[in-house]
Design an enzyme around this catalytic site. Structure first.
Site, PDB file in Angstrom:
ATOM      1  CB  VAL A 105      -0.960   0.004   1.218  1.00  0.00           C
ATOM      2  CG1 VAL A 105      -1.903   1.206   1.147  1.00  0.00           C
ATOM      3  CG2 VAL A 105      -1.769  -1.287   1.290  1.00  0.00           C
ATOM      4  NE  ARG A 151      12.441  -0.693   0.482  1.00  0.00           N
ATOM      5  CZ  ARG A 151      11.778  -1.211   1.504  1.00  0.00           C
ATOM      6  NH1 ARG A 151      12.343  -1.276   2.683  1.00  0.00           N
ATOM      7  NH2 ARG A 151      10.557  -1.656   1.359  1.00  0.00           N
ATOM      8  CB  VAL A 168     -13.664  -1.266   6.790  1.00  0.00           C
ATOM      9  CG1 VAL A 168     -14.790  -2.257   6.491  1.00  0.00           C
ATOM     10  CG2 VAL A 168     -13.409  -1.206   8.284  1.00  0.00           C
ATOM     11  N   GLY A 221     -10.921  -2.044   1.767  1.00  0.00           N
ATOM     12  CA  GLY A 221      -9.995  -1.465   0.779  1.00  0.00           C
ATOM     13  C   GLY A 221     -10.512  -0.221   0.098  1.00  0.00           C
ATOM     14  CG  ASP A 243      -8.788  -9.053   7.593  1.00  0.00           C
ATOM     15  OD1 ASP A 243      -7.897  -8.209   7.742  1.00  0.00           O
ATOM     16  OD2 ASP A 243      -9.678  -8.967   6.720  1.00  0.00           O
ATOM     17  CE  LYS A 268     -10.527  -5.942   6.414  1.00  0.00           C
ATOM     18  NZ  LYS A 268     -10.287  -6.878   5.305  1.00  0.00           N
TER      19      LYS A 268
HETATM   20  P1  NDP Z   1       3.476  -4.672   3.759  1.00  0.00           P
HETATM   21  O1  NDP Z   1       3.896  -5.794   4.628  1.00  0.00           O
HETATM   22  O2  NDP Z   1       3.515  -4.865   2.285  1.00  0.00           O
HETATM   23  O3  NDP Z   1       4.370  -3.396   4.086  1.00  0.00           O
HETATM   24  C1  NDP Z   1       4.663  -2.988   5.394  1.00  0.00           C
HETATM   25  C2  NDP Z   1       5.668  -1.853   5.336  1.00  0.00           C
HETATM   26  O4  NDP Z   1       5.842  -1.354   6.653  1.00  0.00           O
HETATM   27  C3  NDP Z   1       7.036  -2.267   4.821  1.00  0.00           C
HETATM   28  O5  NDP Z   1       7.536  -1.309   3.934  1.00  0.00           O
HETATM   29  C4  NDP Z   1       7.890  -2.342   6.090  1.00  0.00           C
HETATM   30  O6  NDP Z   1       9.241  -1.966   5.913  1.00  0.00           O
HETATM   31  C5  NDP Z   1       7.213  -1.311   6.968  1.00  0.00           C
HETATM   32  N1  NDP Z   1       7.369  -1.661   8.370  1.00  0.00           N
HETATM   33  C6  NDP Z   1       6.838  -2.714   9.031  1.00  0.00           C
HETATM   34  N2  NDP Z   1       7.223  -2.719  10.316  1.00  0.00           N
HETATM   35  C7  NDP Z   1       8.028  -1.643  10.457  1.00  0.00           C
HETATM   36  C8  NDP Z   1       8.773  -1.112  11.550  1.00  0.00           C
HETATM   37  N3  NDP Z   1       8.773  -1.715  12.740  1.00  0.00           N
HETATM   38  N4  NDP Z   1       9.480   0.019  11.332  1.00  0.00           N
HETATM   39  C9  NDP Z   1       9.508   0.589  10.129  1.00  0.00           C
HETATM   40  N5  NDP Z   1       8.846   0.152   9.056  1.00  0.00           N
HETATM   41  C10 NDP Z   1       8.113  -0.967   9.233  1.00  0.00           C
HETATM   42  O7  NDP Z   1       2.023  -4.233   4.248  1.00  0.00           O
HETATM   43  P2  NDP Z   1       0.808  -3.697   3.354  1.00  0.00           P
HETATM   44  O8  NDP Z   1       1.251  -2.552   2.540  1.00  0.00           O
HETATM   45  O9  NDP Z   1       0.122  -4.838   2.676  1.00  0.00           O
HETATM   46  O10 NDP Z   1      -0.213  -3.210   4.491  1.00  0.00           O
HETATM   47  C11 NDP Z   1       0.002  -2.011   5.190  1.00  0.00           C
HETATM   48  C12 NDP Z   1      -1.205  -1.719   6.098  1.00  0.00           C
HETATM   49  O11 NDP Z   1      -2.368  -1.610   5.295  1.00  0.00           O
HETATM   50  C13 NDP Z   1      -1.516  -2.830   7.123  1.00  0.00           C
HETATM   51  O12 NDP Z   1      -2.002  -2.262   8.302  1.00  0.00           O
HETATM   52  C14 NDP Z   1      -2.620  -3.619   6.436  1.00  0.00           C
HETATM   53  O13 NDP Z   1      -3.447  -4.300   7.352  1.00  0.00           O
HETATM   54  C15 NDP Z   1      -3.369  -2.505   5.751  1.00  0.00           C
HETATM   55  N6  NDP Z   1      -4.148  -2.941   4.601  1.00  0.00           N
HETATM   56  C16 NDP Z   1      -3.551  -3.623   3.598  1.00  0.00           C
HETATM   57  C17 NDP Z   1      -4.276  -4.025   2.511  1.00  0.00           C
HETATM   58  C18 NDP Z   1      -3.642  -4.771   1.393  1.00  0.00           C
HETATM   59  O14 NDP Z   1      -4.344  -5.148   0.456  1.00  0.00           O
HETATM   60  N7  NDP Z   1      -2.330  -5.011   1.398  1.00  0.00           N
HETATM   61  C19 NDP Z   1      -5.718  -3.739   2.406  1.00  0.00           C
HETATM   62  C20 NDP Z   1      -6.237  -2.950   3.504  1.00  0.00           C
HETATM   63  C21 NDP Z   1      -5.466  -2.593   4.560  1.00  0.00           C
HETATM   64  P3  NDP Z   1      10.259  -2.826   5.023  1.00  0.00           P
HETATM   65  O15 NDP Z   1       9.747  -2.676   3.613  1.00  0.00           O
HETATM   66  O16 NDP Z   1      11.572  -2.197   5.212  1.00  0.00           O
HETATM   67  O17 NDP Z   1      10.159  -4.214   5.524  1.00  0.00           O
HETATM   68  N1  HSE Z   2      -6.276  -9.946   4.077  1.00  0.00           N
HETATM   69  C1  HSE Z   2      -7.277  -8.996   3.751  1.00  0.00           C
HETATM   70  C2  HSE Z   2      -8.285  -9.615   2.788  1.00  0.00           C
HETATM   71  C3  HSE Z   2      -6.639  -7.757   3.143  1.00  0.00           C
HETATM   72  O1  HSE Z   2      -8.064 -10.737   2.305  1.00  0.00           O
HETATM   73  O2  HSE Z   2      -9.316  -9.030   2.539  1.00  0.00           O
HETATM   74  C4  HSE Z   2      -7.539  -6.568   3.102  1.00  0.00           C
HETATM   75  O3  HSE Z   2      -7.851  -6.081   4.366  1.00  0.00           O
END
Ligand code: NDP
Ligand code: HSE
Length: 440
Positions: free
Chosen positions: A18, A55, A134, A136, A203, A207
């Site tokens: 994201v 990156r 919630v 997306g 999950d 939500k």
């Molecule tokens: P990812 O695992 O793809 O990315 C997480 C990012 O956060 C990475 O860049 C990571 O760094 C960074 N990160 C994690 N922990 C730390 C830390 N302790 N300090 C610094 N940086 C940190 O997650 P997503 O993008 O998939 O999801 C992000 C949020 O969005 C979550 O809360 C998720 O629940 C929510 N979400 C996601 C959806 C999805 O479809 N993916 C849909 C709806 C909500 P690094 O890259 O260096 O490891």
């Molecule tokens: N794991 C979640 C899903 C991501 O499958 O819907 C979106 O919140």
């Protein structure tokens, strides 16, 4: 736009699925965003664990010092996209305490820490937005908090987890068993390496807690949500569901209940349920999400779209960023948390639903009467019975008996199932699944 308008400084925490899309949109749509906000957005920094030059963003923007980034004087809005609860909670609290507005997609955090974070936002007179937490890309938080603020919401029910909807849709369309459908979802990248949060319903429960809180102006946390996952749903359940004119969906259901003496309460629950094929949620397939909202004056509204994925989720995040930025330009803030109703949470045992009960029974005279007696003894009314022969070579030869009930409480149904399991004509009670979306 006034060309001298001070830029709005943005810090993005997380550069994953994201976060990378949010950073891309801030860069590629800079001119349009500035026109919509009335001031340019300026990316001040990106918080990550691994700082390195490969990156895809200027390395000087990256930092692993999250607390320092969110405390910078030139940061106005913090966009938290790290997940899960910590260190996100601490970073958001620091940001709010320092007067930054916060946008987050973190459903795990928003379903446990809402009070603490909302109070910090209130004290600092800043925004805390979480549309992406919630479903997306689907706008559902803002419609509930703003568009329906003058109405009385009675029910919010939906498919809010894409992974489980993908698995259940595959089981329905191919006849696959749960394990094979999960393996396919993993191979295609829908299910995570550890799918527990999705398939066990955690999950969706997070939500549901968020939806119930805002729909009913009551603080509901993930622990208040009754939860069952999809791991016990079988191919045989889907075959029986089809024969009954239904499919099976993992539903998140939030309801405002009114007792006979007029007392109101809230129910929030997540479980797989038989849904009639004629119900709008039955047509929501693959990784898509949909939420049906019922309100006294508005009637039924349905929201449908992509509930996950980098770009769709970033769309919802950016909507919040633009709103928070506009508020800062205009010197105000958006709607604050509304939890005035403080309704009690109803336990699942008090919620009457219809049930589908599938059992393997001896194929001989008197079985149906014995089974029906156990339902009748606990005042559980039977609506429909189906029997199919099972030729699996097993001895003694058996039959699958499917019973669909009228509405019954969880307590009455549990007692009935216990009694059925001890009958010598019942070889096994294989599935007990609720039925939703029918009028009786
Ligand atoms: P990812 O695992 O793809 O990315 C997480 C990012 O956060 C990475 O860049 C990571 O760094 C960074 N990160 C994690 N922990 C730390 C830390 N302790 N300090 C610094 N940086 C940190 O997650 P997503 O993008 O998939 O999801 C992000 C949020 O969005 C979550 O809360 C998720 O629940 C929510 N979400 C996601 C959806 C999805 O479809 N993916 C849909 C709806 C909500 P690094 O890259 O260096 O490891
Ligand atoms: N794991 C979640 C899903 C991501 O499958 O819907 C979106 O919140």
């Amino acid at each position: 736009m006034n060309g001298d308008q001070k830029p709005i400084g943005v810090a993005v925490l997380g550069l994953g699925n994201v976060g990378s899309e949010v950073v891309r949109i801030i860069d590629e749509s800079a001119t349009d965003l500035a026109a919509r906000i009335g001031a340019p957005l300026q990316l001040r920094g990106i918080g990550v664990r691994r700082v390195s030059a490969d990156r895809g963003v200027p390395v000087e923007l990256l930092t692993d010092n999250i607390e320092e980034l969110v405390s910078r004087d030139d940061v106005d809005i913090v966009v938290e996209l790290m997940g899960p609860v910590e260190p996100a909670r601490k970073a958001i609290l620091t940001a709010l305490e320092q007067g930054k507005s916060v946008v987050t997609a973190n459903k795990a955090l928003m379903s446990v820490s809402t009070g603490e974070l909302a109070q910090a936002a209130e004290a600092a007179h800043v925004d805390l937005y979480f549309e992406a937490a919630v479903a997306g890309a689907i706008p559902v938080i803002r419609p509930l908090t703003q568009s329906l603020a003058g109405d009385t919401v009675t029910r919010v029910a939906g498919i809010v987890n894409g992974t489980t909807n993908y698995i259940l849709s595959a089981m329905d369309s191919t006849g696959a068993d749960y394990g094979d459908a999960l393996a396919e979802a993993s191979a295609l990248g829908y299910a995570e390496a550890d799918p527990t949060a999705d398939v066990e319903g955690y999950d969706a429960a997070a939500k549901a807690a968020i939806l119930a809180s805002i729909a009913f102006h009551t603080r509901v946390t993930a622990d208040d949500v009754y939860r069952e996952g999809i791991t016990k749903v079988t191919a045989a359940d889907f075959a029986s569901a089809r024969a009954l004119g239904c499919t099976i969906k993992l539903l998140a259901i939030c309801e405002r209940l009114t007792s006979d003496d007029g007392h109101q309460s809230v129910s929030a629950r997540v479980y797989p349920a038989l849904v009639p094929l004629t119900h709008p949620l039955a047509a929501v397939n693959g990784a898509f999400n949909a939420v049906v909202v019922e309100a006294e004056a508005a009637g039924r509204l349905m929201f449908y779209g992509q509930g996950a994925g980098g770009a769709p989720t970033a769309s919802a995040v950016m909507g919040d960023v633009v709103m928070a930025a506009r508020n800062r330009v205009q010197g105000g803030r958006g709607p604050r948390e509304s939890k005035y109703a403080k309704l009690p949470i109803s336990p699942i045992g008090d919620i009457p639903t219809r049930y589908y009960v599938s059992m393997r029974v001896a194929d001989r005279p008197g079985v149906l009467a014995a089974v029906a007696t156990e339902f009748g003894n606990r005042s559980v009314s039977i609506a429909e019975v189906r029997q199919e022969g099972i030729d699996d070579g097993g001895e003694p030869r058996g039959a699958r008996l499917v019973v669909v009930t009228h509405k019954a409480t969880d307590a009455a149904l549990s007692e009935t199932v216990k009694a059925l399991a001890s009958l010598d004509v019942v070889q096994s009670v294989d599935s007990v699944i609720r039925m939703e979306g029918t009028s009786e």
